[in-house]
Design an enzyme around this catalytic site. Structure first.
Site, PDB file in Angstrom:
ATOM      1  N   HIS A  40      -2.300 -50.239   8.794  1.00 28.46           N
ATOM      2  CA  HIS A  40      -3.744 -50.177   9.042  1.00 28.46           C
ATOM      3  C   HIS A  40      -4.307 -48.776   8.778  1.00 28.46           C
ATOM      4  CE1 HIS A  40      -3.643 -54.048  11.676  1.00 28.46           C
ATOM      5  NE2 HIS A  40      -3.817 -54.313  10.399  1.00 28.46           N
ATOM      6  N   ASP A  75      -6.303 -46.796  10.144  1.00 30.42           N
ATOM      7  CA  ASP A  75      -6.391 -45.750  11.175  1.00 30.42           C
ATOM      8  C   ASP A  75      -5.020 -45.173  11.516  1.00 30.42           C
ATOM      9  OD1 ASP A  75      -5.989 -48.372  12.264  1.00 30.42           O
ATOM     10  OD2 ASP A  75      -6.335 -47.583  14.269  1.00 30.42           O
TER      11      ASP A  75
HETATM   12 ZN    ZN Z   1      -3.215 -51.629  13.762  1.00 30.42          ZN
END
Ligand code: ZN
Length: 262
Positions: free
Chosen positions: A58, A60
């Site tokens: 992901h 982030d």
């Molecule tokens: Zn995640």
């Protein structure tokens, strides 16, 4: 092993980590989105970042890779299955692989799918610590909205996490104490330990939040309390469909679905 937890100070409430060998000053950066904050902390401690670990793909968790690599020349480690979704991985990891930092730190890789299919947790056995990414949070578990599967997540908890020592410290990818404890208390209002921890967290800045152990998680995290009558009862009274005699797996899946809407 020395550990620094770094608060990203962003809306996603990320936590980053530095795991260092004190003998050599070499450090591993975990999910360094706010890479400047991570680099600054390493410089303050006199450490040299030689490796970066992404627990999963992901944005982030991987968004700081490029800049931190440019600044440090660190190598990039991630799940072997994530080579197509994370750019520039130097080393693909699978279950049982060991990440060595300097001369004193050895982190064992756990293949922990569920939040996404290619998620790695790193476990230190000598000084029990789990870098749990978005699989396990303090007082909660990761969602499965973006490429995951709750049934797979349950199996990860059952097979991989349940056998770790109770004194294992939990270092997750986000700071969600208040929300997660609120969820536990919504299902189990009589949980005095969850209430006390929530009260304590309400007095603290995100950067100063406590570090839980797995033993503590079993007391305050609804997803570790699947047999508690009060929780089973609350889930049964929700509109979540359940078999007549729900097993732990059914309660886990119902909790995950309830938490999605909570
Ligand atoms: Zn995640």
């Amino acid at each position: 092993m020395a550990i620094e937890r770094i608060w990203a100070d962003n809306p996603a409430r990320n936590f980053h980590y530095l795991v260092a060998c004190e003998a050599t000053g070499e450090a591993l950066a975990i999910d360094p989105l706010n890479w400047q904050a991570v680099l600054e902390r390493a410089q303050t401690r006199g450490w040299r970042i030689t490796q970066i670990l992404n627990t999963h793909e992901h944005w982030d968790h991987i968004g700081g890779n490029e800049a931190l690599r440019a600044a440090t020349g660190a190598t990039l480690l991630a799940h072997a299955g994530a080579l197509g979704s994370i750019a520039g991985v130097d080393r693909g990891l699978t279950e049982g692989d060991v990440i060595t930092v300097g001369s004193s730190v050895r982190l064992r890789c756990l293949d922990t799918p569920g939040h996404t299919y290619t998620h790695i947790c790193a476990f230190d056995e000598a000084q029990p610590a789990l870098f749990s990414g978005d699989t396990l949070f303090n007082a909660g578990v990761g969602n499965c909205h973006n490429g995951g599967d709750p049934e797979v997540l349950y199996e990860t908890f059952r097979k991989r996490l349940s056998s770790l020592p109770p004194d294992t410290q939990v270092f997750p990818g986000h700071e969600y104490f208040a929300r997660n404890l609120g969820f536990t208390l919504a299902l189990e209002p009589s949980n005095a330990k969850a209430a006390a921890l929530l009260e304590r967290c309400a007095q603290l800045e995100p950067a100063d939040m406590p570090v839980t152990t797995l033993a503590q998680e079993s007391e305050v995290n609804a997803f570790f309390r699947l047999q508690q009558p009060e929780i089973v009862d609350s889930v049964s009274r929700s509109h979540q469909p359940l078999p007549e005699r729900p097993a732990a797996r059914d309660i886990f899946l119902a909790l995950r679905a309830l938490r999605n809407r909570w």
